[in-house]
Write a protein that holds these residues in place. Structure first.
Motif: not given
Length: 111
Positions: A71, A75, A79
């Motif tokens: 995860q 992320n 980003e």
């Protein structure tokens, strides 16, 4: 080779990579650059958390640790993708790409 086996899974980076990223993030140079470019200090806690999760995975592999690292990487990728490029990417080279450059001449001169 079993692709679904939890024992065969490895973190996307080595644990040392997470620690190196954390040290780089905390460096004075990086903090200065980030403050200059973005107006804030960088948040380095996720790198440290990922390092400890990676070390935990090495000692005791488990689904929670695996999901945590996956995860975090998702992320991080999301980003990076949220910024739009500054320039438009071209699909083909310019028509005159093979012509010699006009070195030493201003673009306004016609000789």
């Amino acid at each position: 080779m079993m692709a679904d086996s939890g024992a065969m899974w490895r973190p996307p980076r080595t644990c040392d990579d997470y620690w190196s990223e954390f040290r780089h993030c905390k460096s004075l140079w990086n903090r200065f650059h980030n403050y200059y470019a973005h107006g804030t200090s960088p948040s380095c806690g996720q790198w440290k958390e990922d390092y400890y999760s990676c070390r935990e995975w090495v000692k005791n592999p488990g689904p929670e640790t695996k999901e945590s690292l996956q995860q975090s990487e998702r992320n991080r990728e999301a980003e990076q993708r949220k910024f739009t490029p500054v320039w438009d990417l071209r699909r083909d080279p310019p028509r005159d790409w093979h012509m010699p450059l006009h070195q030493g001449k201003s673009p306004d001169s016609q000789s």
